[in-house]
Each structure stands twice: as structure tokens, then as C-alpha cells.
Design an enzyme around this catalytic site. Structure first.
Site, PDB file in Angstrom:
ATOM      1  N   ASN B  99     -40.754 -27.662  73.040  1.00 53.55           N
ATOM      2  CA  ASN B  99     -41.854 -27.892  73.974  1.00 53.55           C
ATOM      3  C   ASN B  99     -41.611 -29.231  74.669  1.00 53.55           C
ATOM      4  O   ASN B  99     -41.493 -30.268  74.018  1.00 53.55           O
ATOM      5  CB  ASN B  99     -43.175 -27.887  73.190  1.00 53.55           C
ATOM      6  CG  ASN B  99     -44.392 -28.103  74.078  1.00 53.55           C
ATOM      7  OD1 ASN B  99     -44.696 -29.228  74.464  1.00 53.55           O
ATOM      8  ND2 ASN B  99     -45.088 -27.031  74.390  1.00 53.55           N
ATOM      9  N   ASN B 136     -44.380 -28.017  79.203  1.00 57.35           N
ATOM     10  CA  ASN B 136     -45.809 -28.296  79.097  1.00 57.35           C
ATOM     11  C   ASN B 136     -46.252 -29.154  80.279  1.00 57.35           C
ATOM     12  O   ASN B 136     -46.025 -30.355  80.301  1.00 57.35           O
ATOM     13  CB  ASN B 136     -46.062 -29.023  77.769  1.00 57.35           C
ATOM     14  CG  ASN B 136     -47.498 -29.483  77.628  1.00 57.35           C
ATOM     15  OD1 ASN B 136     -48.376 -29.088  78.391  1.00 57.35           O
ATOM     16  ND2 ASN B 136     -47.739 -30.338  76.642  1.00 57.35           N
ATOM     17  N   CYS B 139     -50.876 -30.856  79.361  1.00 61.14           N
ATOM     18  CA  CYS B 139     -51.540 -31.624  78.311  1.00 61.14           C
ATOM     19  C   CYS B 139     -52.677 -32.434  78.918  1.00 61.14           C
ATOM     20  O   CYS B 139     -52.459 -33.275  79.784  1.00 61.14           O
ATOM     21  CB  CYS B 139     -50.566 -32.568  77.611  1.00 61.14           C
ATOM     22  SG  CYS B 139     -51.399 -33.518  76.308  1.00 61.14           S
ATOM     23  N   THR B 202     -55.013 -26.445  75.778  1.00 58.95           N
ATOM     24  CA  THR B 202     -56.409 -26.797  75.486  1.00 58.95           C
ATOM     25  C   THR B 202     -57.198 -27.011  76.776  1.00 58.95           C
ATOM     26  O   THR B 202     -56.633 -27.313  77.824  1.00 58.95           O
ATOM     27  CB  THR B 202     -56.471 -28.083  74.645  1.00 58.95           C
ATOM     28  OG1 THR B 202     -55.744 -29.092  75.336  1.00 58.95           O
ATOM     29  CG2 THR B 202     -55.893 -27.872  73.259  1.00 58.95           C
ATOM     30  N   GLY B 226     -59.295 -23.729  69.490  1.00 58.65           N
ATOM     31  CA  GLY B 226     -59.986 -22.972  68.439  1.00 58.65           C
ATOM     32  C   GLY B 226     -60.765 -21.790  68.985  1.00 58.65           C
ATOM     33  O   GLY B 226     -60.760 -21.532  70.193  1.00 58.65           O
ATOM     34  N   GLY B 253     -57.370 -19.838  70.417  1.00 57.87           N
ATOM     35  CA  GLY B 253     -58.419 -19.421  69.486  1.00 57.87           C
ATOM     36  C   GLY B 253     -58.106 -18.255  68.578  1.00 57.87           C
ATOM     37  O   GLY B 253     -59.006 -17.698  67.969  1.00 57.87           O
ATOM     38  N   GLY B 274     -52.451 -21.706  67.121  1.00 57.13           N
ATOM     39  CA  GLY B 274     -52.512 -23.159  66.989  1.00 57.13           C
ATOM     40  C   GLY B 274     -53.463 -23.616  65.904  1.00 57.13           C
ATOM     41  O   GLY B 274     -53.106 -23.728  64.730  1.00 57.13           O
ATOM     42  N   THR B 275     -54.695 -23.848  66.296  1.00 58.83           N
ATOM     43  CA  THR B 275     -55.708 -24.421  65.409  1.00 58.83           C
ATOM     44  C   THR B 275     -55.854 -23.676  64.079  1.00 58.83           C
ATOM     45  O   THR B 275     -56.173 -24.279  63.060  1.00 58.83           O
ATOM     46  CB  THR B 275     -57.058 -24.456  66.160  1.00 58.83           C
ATOM     47  OG1 THR B 275     -56.871 -25.257  67.332  1.00 58.83           O
ATOM     48  CG2 THR B 275     -58.166 -25.061  65.330  1.00 58.83           C
TER      49      THR B 275
HETATM   50  C1  LIG Z   1     -53.644 -31.279  67.492  1.00 63.43           C
HETATM   51  C2  LIG Z   1     -53.066 -30.504  68.648  1.00 63.43           C
HETATM   52  C3  LIG Z   1     -51.898 -30.954  69.272  1.00 63.43           C
HETATM   53  C4  LIG Z   1     -51.351 -30.253  70.345  1.00 63.43           C
HETATM   54  N1  LIG Z   1     -50.181 -30.696  70.915  1.00 63.43           N
HETATM   55  C5  LIG Z   1     -49.594 -29.957  71.893  1.00 63.43           C
HETATM   56  C6  LIG Z   1     -48.323 -30.331  72.442  1.00 63.43           C
HETATM   57  O1  LIG Z   1     -47.709 -31.323  72.026  1.00 63.43           O
HETATM   58  N2  LIG Z   1     -47.788 -29.556  73.432  1.00 63.43           N
HETATM   59  C7  LIG Z   1     -48.431 -28.438  73.901  1.00 63.43           C
HETATM   60  O2  LIG Z   1     -47.897 -27.757  74.783  1.00 63.43           O
HETATM   61  N3  LIG Z   1     -49.611 -28.051  73.385  1.00 63.43           N
HETATM   62  C8  LIG Z   1     -50.214 -28.779  72.400  1.00 63.43           C
HETATM   63  N4  LIG Z   1     -51.413 -28.365  71.863  1.00 63.43           N
HETATM   64  C9  LIG Z   1     -52.069 -27.152  72.390  1.00 63.43           C
HETATM   65  C10 LIG Z   1     -51.782 -25.944  71.527  1.00 63.43           C
HETATM   66  O3  LIG Z   1     -50.398 -25.643  71.495  1.00 63.43           O
HETATM   67  C11 LIG Z   1     -52.555 -24.714  72.031  1.00 63.43           C
HETATM   68  O4  LIG Z   1     -52.192 -24.453  73.369  1.00 63.43           O
HETATM   69  C12 LIG Z   1     -54.055 -24.902  71.986  1.00 63.43           C
HETATM   70  O5  LIG Z   1     -54.432 -25.590  70.816  1.00 63.43           O
HETATM   71  C13 LIG Z   1     -54.826 -23.572  72.061  1.00 63.43           C
HETATM   72  O6  LIG Z   1     -54.535 -22.724  70.992  1.00 63.43           O
HETATM   73  P1  LIG Z   1     -55.434 -22.613  69.658  1.00 63.43           P
HETATM   74  O7  LIG Z   1     -56.858 -22.409  70.099  1.00 63.43           O
HETATM   75  O8  LIG Z   1     -54.855 -21.478  68.896  1.00 63.43           O
HETATM   76  O9  LIG Z   1     -55.285 -23.920  68.963  1.00 63.43           O
HETATM   77  C14 LIG Z   1     -51.989 -29.076  70.806  1.00 63.43           C
HETATM   78  C15 LIG Z   1     -53.156 -28.629  70.168  1.00 63.43           C
HETATM   79  C16 LIG Z   1     -53.694 -29.311  69.103  1.00 63.43           C
HETATM   80  C17 LIG Z   1     -54.942 -28.791  68.458  1.00 63.43           C
END
Ligand SMILES: Cc1cc2nc3c(=O)[nH]c(=O)nc-3n(C[C@H](O)[C@H](O)[C@H](O)COP(=O)(O)O)c2cc1C
Ligand SMILES: Cc1cc2nc3c(=O)[nH]c(=O)nc-3n(C[C@H](O)[C@H](O)[C@H](O)COP(=O)(O)OP(=O)(O)OC[C@H]3O[C@@H](n4cnc5c(N)ncnc54)[C@H](O)[C@@H]3O)c2cc1C
Ligand code: FES
Lengths: 231, 310
Positions: B99, B136, B139, B202, B226, B253, B274-275
Site C-alpha cells: 500500500n 492510497n 488517507c 475511511t 467499521g 465495515g 479492516g476494523t
Molecule cells: C487504524 C487504521 C489504519 C489505517 N491505515 C491505512 C493505511 O495506512 N492505508 C490505507 O490505504 N488505508 C488505511 N486504513 C483504512 C482501511 O484500510 C480501510 O479502508 C478502512 O478502515 C475501512 O474498512 P473497515 O471498515 O473494514 O475498517 C486504516 C484504517 C484503520 C482503522
């Protein structure tokens, strides 16, 4: 997965929970506890209070949603525990002081059992609790209610000081270490918010003089002079 | 026999379950708990050219059915990653996605060039360690770059074009739900030669401490993830799937096998998780078992039967 054996109130908002089933652990380590499904999202980090045979005890204070759910657990209820996590307190020798503030006394009981001659200093804001069990494992037990327990400690009397408590108290310890120019090794256990608990997400990151460290795997115990505690 | 295999950009996945960037480190920690080679793939922690300390202050806050994070792309930098983490990735039998984040255009391009150069060197030795790059541009937690590119299609276009020129590795672009024209953004990625789209990152959110009368985060805003964001993510995946031909990695989520099925039915080729990794440290393994069970129960032989069915 564990099973609650007992869950009793020991003071206003403070509970002692005994759980059957655990994976052991050393002093100062913690478990990520969860007694619910998808919500609240995150598990809660709670220190090892005591381990005996196949049961593990946690001392916790009800402060919000998660700990409130813990307080409702009854004997026989399932609870998920992941751990033990974290580095734990290092082995220390000579004259040792254990210093706890508020619910920060939680990791010190297990510690005290393994350091039978340690002096224990406990600070409470409103009322003192669990003094009897602490007394039994202490060289000397000092308590302070409503004041600053740090003021009662002569750092120069000790070879090592292990402390856990609120942020402000940990800062006060850092300050006192500097001012007293003591030779004691001083270690503090930090309460940082955590998500994974295993070192993968970096939400628990702590600023240190030599860069970033993870509270969940590099900590929660740090040498007091190592970390930069912000206001 | 159930067939769980999927393809994205010519890359074969054992199953559609990929661990999302930033929630899985580089896999090592979870790898000590279960065999992460059983997963479809992993996307590593977001990497930038130079090491990044990330944000100061509080980095996580829980919300109803979600969490806000303000990690701010803390990472050891690409050279460190290539030198110290790749050896571990080499031991994994799953799709390994790097990434790639950045502060400015040049960061992204230099980063992609470094990864490509390392890849070429390894290929010459008969090794492959990175199977795909996930760009990415979304962010919400870094002020200088990231989101600035993810909102405006013209700004994003330049990054996508230059990174595409810098690498021959399969390239997926991770889009922001905060983009002002999501479908337009996806079209642009397709036009510029991206192989896939990862959707969503996110959602920019906020939490105010009413006693202190300030945001709990130094950066004011943080990224919401989430279950709370799943309906939005699902709609966005569906919407983009109606318009572009390149495959979509759907995420946002996911906490159950049926969540995965929803994303596949909305048109995703594979999903990312992710979460949920924080809610269940064995999440990947459990989701995989749940997915197999669901398919058995519903008599679905292959995900192709239901992909994009809605
Ligand atoms: C603590 C944390 C750190 C994250 N760091 C990155 C990152 O470095 N690069 C990226 O593309 N997405 C990052 N994300 C986003 C996740 O990859 C994902 O797109 C997002 O959390 C939505 O998915 P989820 O609801 O399943 O968590 C991060 C998310 C969380 C919660
Ligand atoms: C390594 C470690 C060991 C701990 N050991 C103990 C212990 O033995 N006994 C005990 O009572 N408490 C302990 N704590 C603090 C305990 O984790 C929090 O009080 C608890 O998470 C609060 O959860 P809540 O849902 O009741 O509060 P809420 O305020 O509703 O929680 C919201 C979020 O903030 C986090 N959070 C809130 N307060 C704290 C805090 N002080 N520290 C870390 N995260 C917090 C929660 O985990 C949760 O993610 C420890 C913390 C750490 C980091
Ligand atoms: S809590 Fe995830 S790295 Fe420490």
C-alpha cells in the site's frame, strides 16, 4: 474464551473479577477483554491482577461502556480474553518501591507477590480499598487518600521504582526522578488506548526520545526517562 | 466442492478475503496466531518514501458501531520495508499488496520506482515478494498529501498517471469516499491504466470533547471505519461497479460472511477486511470458515454465480 467465576464490587465503581481459563503471563502484562459481540468495537486492555492455578483475576474500575458491561457479568458468563500482551515489568533487584495511583494499583498486586519485600505506595482519590491483601504481600504499605502519594516517597531510598497510575501521576514521577537525581531505575506503565493490542495498528503509539514505540508490545512498561509525556 | 478462487488484474486469489491496509501491520503479528497464507491476500501498512512518525495526540476514538482513527500513516518508509519486511512476505503464500501513500507527487512516484526496482531485482533472482501495488490517494489523516489527491479527479489523475508509468506491477487505486465525483474518479483510474479499484477508505469524521470545547484529535478530523460505514461503502461499490469494467476490491465495515456476500453481490471481485481484525484477532480465519459455510448452506458453488447480481 474464559468463564467468569466471580465478579464482586470492592469499592465504589471498582470490581474484582475472577475468570477461569487464561494463558498465563508475567507481572505488568495485560489481556484484551471482551464480553460482547460487535459493539463496542474494541476490546478493553486490563492488567493481570493475580494468577492462581487456572484462574486469573482482574481489578477494574467502571468508567464507561465497556467496563460497565464487565460489571454486569455473573458467574458462569463467557468472556473472551486475548493475551497475555505487553512487555511487563522488568526484573528488578535491591530495594524496590511499587507505586500505584487509582486503578493503577491493579498490576502491582501480582508484582508484590513476586517481590515480597517491596514497599508499596498506593494513592487513592476518594477511598482506599484492598488494603488488606496488599498489606499481606508488602514489606511496608503506605497509602494516601486525596493527596499526592509521590510526595511521600524518597526516591533515593530505592534501587528500583515500578509505577502505574494516571497520566498526571506518571508525569509527576518523571519530574521527581529528574529533580531528586536518584540512581533508582524508574519504570512506568502507561495506559494508552489500544485497538489490536498485538502491535499491528499503531493507534497506541508513544513518543519516546528515540522515536515512536508501541504501548502494546514495546510497553506498556517504559523506563520513565524514555518517554515524552504530553500534557 | 466450493470454488472460492477469484481474480483481480490477472492475479489469482485463493479466496476473496484480503486484509486491509493499516489494520494488519505487515501480517507478522496475526501470522503468529493463525496461518495467514490461508487468506486471499494482505495489504500491508501504508508506506511512504521516507519514514513517517504519524500524528501526535489521541489516535483512536470509538463511535456507535465504528471507530475514528488518526494514525496519520506512521510507517518505517519504503527502503526499510524492502530491507526488513520482505523476507517475511517471501514466506507467505498469499497475494501480497504494497500500500503506497505519499505527501506529494514526487513521493508517490519515487516510492513506486523503488518498489519496482526492488521487484525487478528479485525477479532476476526468481523471487516475487510484492504481487500488487495499492495506491492510497485517500488517507484523510495526513494534511499535506493523501486526501488532497483523493477528492479532486484532476489532481488524482496526475498521481495515477505517473505511478502507472513508474510501475509494471498490477495497480489498484484506493479511492476516497470523500471524492467529489466518485464515478468520475473511477473512470479516470480506468482510463489511466489502473488494473483495479479499492473502495472505500475511511470516511472523514469528527469527535468533539464538549468539556474541553475542542476536537479530541489534534488534526480535528479523523477516519471513520467499521460497521457504521458499511451501507455507504456498499452503495459506492455498487455504483462504481455499474460504470467501470476493471475489478473492484470492496471494503468498509465487513464483520461477517454475509457482509462479504453483500459486497460480492454489489459487484466486488474480492473484499478487504479492516476494523474487524481488532474485534476478532482471528477474524480472517473465522470469516473464511463462515463464508464456506454460507456457500454450502445456500448451495453456491462459486462466487461468480452471485457477483454483481444486485
Ligand atoms: C487504524 C487504521 C489504519 C489505517 N491505515 C491505512 C493505511 O495506512 N492505508 C490505507 O490505504 N488505508 C488505511 N486504513 C483504512 C482501511 O484500510 C480501510 O479502508 C478502512 O478502515 C475501512 O474498512 P473497515 O471498515 O473494514 O475498517 C486504516 C484504517 C484503520 C482503522
Ligand atoms: C495496558 C493497560 C492496562 C490496563 N489495566 C487496567 C486495569 O487493570 N484495570 C482497569 O480498571 N483499567 C485498566 N486499564 C484502563 C482500561 O483499559 C480502561 O479504563 C477501559 O478501557 C475503559 O473502557 P470503557 O469502555 O469503560 O470506557 P470508555 O471511555 O467508554 O471507552 C472508550 C474507549 O476508550 C478507551 N479507554 C478509555 N479509557 C482508557 C484508559 N484509561 N486506558 C486505555 N484505554 C482507555 C477504551 O478502551 C475504549 O476503546 C488499562 C489500560 C491499559 C492500556
Ligand atoms: S494497539 Fe495496535 S499497535 Fe498497539
Amino acid at each position: 474464551m474464559g468463564k467468569v467465576i466471580s465478579n464482586t464490587q470492592v469499592s465504589d465503581q471498582v470490581y474484582l473479577m475472577s475468570v477461569e481459563g487464561h494463558a498465563g503471563g508475567r507481572t505488568g502484562q495485560f489481556y484484551m477483554l471482551r464480553a460482547w459481540g460487535d459493539y463496542p468495537i474494541l476490546s478493553r486492555p486490563i492488567s493481570i491482577f493475580n494468577i492462581s492455578g487456572d484462574s486469573i483475576d482482574f481489578l477494574y474500575q467502571v468508567v464507561g461502556e465497556g467496563t460497565e458491561l464487565f460489571a454486569r457479568l455473573r458467574p458462569g458468563d463467557p468472556i473472551s480474553l486475548e493475551g497475555p500482551f505487553g512487555n511487563g515489568f522488568p526484573d528488578v533487584y535491591g530495594r524496590v518501591a511499587l507505586v500505584g495511583g487509582g486503578i493503577g494499583i491493579a498490576p502491582l498486586y501480582y508484582c508484590a507477590q513476586q517481590l515480597p519485600n517491596a514497599d508499596i505506595y498506593l494513592g487513592f482519590s476518594k477511598e482506599a480499598y484492598l488494603l488488606e491483601p496488599f498489606n499481606q504481600v508488602a514489606g511496608k504499605l503506605m497509602t494516601n487518600v486525596g493527596g499526592f502519594i509521590i510526595d511521600d516517597i524518597d526516591f533515593n531510598q530505592y534501587d528500583a521504582i515500578l509505577a502505574c497510575g494516571p497520566h498526571g501521576m506518571m508525569k509527576a514521577i518523571q519530574r521527581k526522578q529528574q529533580q531528586s537525581q536518584c540512581t533508582a531505575e524508574v519504570y512506568i506503565s502507561l495506559e494508552n488506548r489500544m485497538a489490536c493490542g498485538i502491535g499491528a495498528c499503531l493507534v497506541c503509539s508513544v513518543s519516546c526520545h528515540d522515536g515512536r514505540k508501541k504501548a502494546c508490545t514495546d510497553g506498556p512498561v517504559f523506563a520513565a526517562e524514555e518517554v515524552l509525556l504530553h500534557d | 466442492m466450493i470454488d472460492l478462487t477469484c481474480h483481480v488484474a490477472g492475479v489469482p486469489f485463493k479466496n476473496p478475503i484480503v486484509m486491509a491496509s493499516g489494520t494488519f501491520g505487515f501480517g507478522r503479528e496475526y501470522g503468529q496466531r493463525y496461518d495467514i497464507s490461508s487468506l486471499g491476500g494482505i495489504s500491508g501498512k501504508g508506506l511512504t518514501l521516507n519514514p513517517k512518525a504519524g500524528n501526535e495526540g489521541l489516535r483512536v476514538y470509538e463511535t456507535p458501531s465504528g471507530m475514528l482513527n488518526s494514525v496519520g500513516l506512521e510507517n518505517p518508509g519504503i527502503p526499510y520495508f524492502l530491507e526488513h519486511e520482505c523476507a517475511y512476505w517471501e514466506t507467505l503464500d498469499t497475494v501480497r499488496i504494497a500500500n503506497l501513500g505519499g505527501n506529494c507527487l514526487d513521493d508517490y512516484v519515487q516510492g513506486a520506482l523503488l518498489i519496482q526496482a526492488d521487484h525487478d531485482k528479485r525477479v532476476a533472482l526468481g523471487q516475487v515478494v510484492i504481487d500488487m501495488i495499492e495506491l492510497n490517494i485517500s488517507c484523510p489523516n495526513v494534511k499535506e498529501g493523501g486526501i488532497a489527491y483523493g477528492v479532486k479527479t484532476v489532481a488524482a489523475q496526475e498521481v495515477v498517471r505517473l505511478v502507472r508509468q513508474a510501475t509494471s506491477l498490477p495497480l489498484t487505486i484506493k479511492l476516497s469516499p470523500n471524492a467529489e465525483d466518485l464515478v468520475g474518479m473511477a473512470f479516470m483510474c480506468e482510463d489511466e491504466g489502473a488494473d483495479a479499484i479499492s473502495l472505500i477508505n475511511t470516511i472523514s469524521g469528527m469527535k468533539i470533547d464538549v468539556h474541553r470545547r475542542s476536537s479530541v484529535f489534534r488534526n480535528l478530523y479523523a477516519g471513520l471505519s467499521g460497521p457504521a460505514i458499511k451501507p455507504i461503502a456498499l452503495r459506492m461499490v455498487h455504483q462504481v461497479a455499474q460504470h467501470v469494467k476493471i475489478p473492484i476490491m470492496g471494503l468498509g465495515g465487513i464483520v461477517s460472511a454475509t457482509d462479504i456476500i453483500e459486497f460480492i453481490m454489489a459487484g466486488a471481485s474480492v473484499v478487504q477486511v479492516g476494523t474487524y481484525n481488532f474485534m476478532n484477532l482471528n477474524g480472517g480465519q473465522d470469516l473464511l470458515e463462515g463464508l464456506e459455510q454460507f456457500m454450502l448452506d445456500e448451495k453456491i458453488q462459486s462466487l461468480d454465480e452471485i457477483r454483481g447480481i444486485v
